[in-house]
Design an enzyme around this catalytic site. Sequence first.
Site: not given
Ligand code: PEP
Length: 256
Positions: A93, A165
């Site tokens: 992450h 992400e």
């Molecule tokens: C994350 O940190 O994996 C994430 C997707 O957070 P958020 O949905 O708050 O952007």
Amino acid sequence: MKSYIVGNWKMNFTVGESSVYLHKLSARIHAYRDIEVVVAPSLVALQPLSLQIDRKKLRLAAQTANPRDFGAYTGEVSAAQLRGIVDYCIIGHSERRQLFHESDKFIRAAVAATLRNQIKPILCVGETETERTFGETFDVLRDQVLGGLSEVSAEELEKVIIAYEPVWAISTTSGASMASPDDIAEAVKFIRRIIADAYGKEISKSIAVLYGGSVNPDNAGAYLTIPGVNGLLVGGASLIADQFVDIIETAKKVKS
Ligand code: PEP
């Protein structure tokens, strides 16, 4: 293919609060054949929740794992110790990479360690705002995907989930920093292409690729219908039962 809705609770909720929340969530959702609902509570809550959870409805994930099995690593918890407690583990992450300096080497070894311990890794990849500005998105994605998977065999790859992400789109409320469906489609297509080059076309089509970054009940439908996206990794909205349930119900609608 199954869709995945994964809630990353990060460092939120006490053990008691986690248990109450899980109970509430479980009462509000059904067992879905085509949707895997996964929650990633904090480490201390995992073991008690593993005794409480209804595995037909929900699965547990850890938020990180140390790749070594046992030994003198004060404060760490290994994939070997998580075996039997969780079905999934988030690896790499962006908060782990940035705040806790998890290196590519650590992440690669952690992916291998989870697989060795019957835990499915959810490998997070994504560029920072600076990398995006400098046009380095695809280089970063290539390095993080191939780096993270470099100890994974073609047979093991079907157990791996990739979560795209973009770091600049995580936990933002500003419309300007939300990733657009086009951006995401392009990145996900690129991720599948590098997997195809490394492992073959078949597996690149069947591997699950999720999107994560400020997902909420209002945008979940748009993100879930992006070609090549098989689910969502949800941070902030997963902490609010109404919102997380809404997102799961949206996934159900998109599926049917
Ligand atoms: C994350 O940190 O994996 C994430 C997707 O957070 P958020 O949905 O708050 O952007």
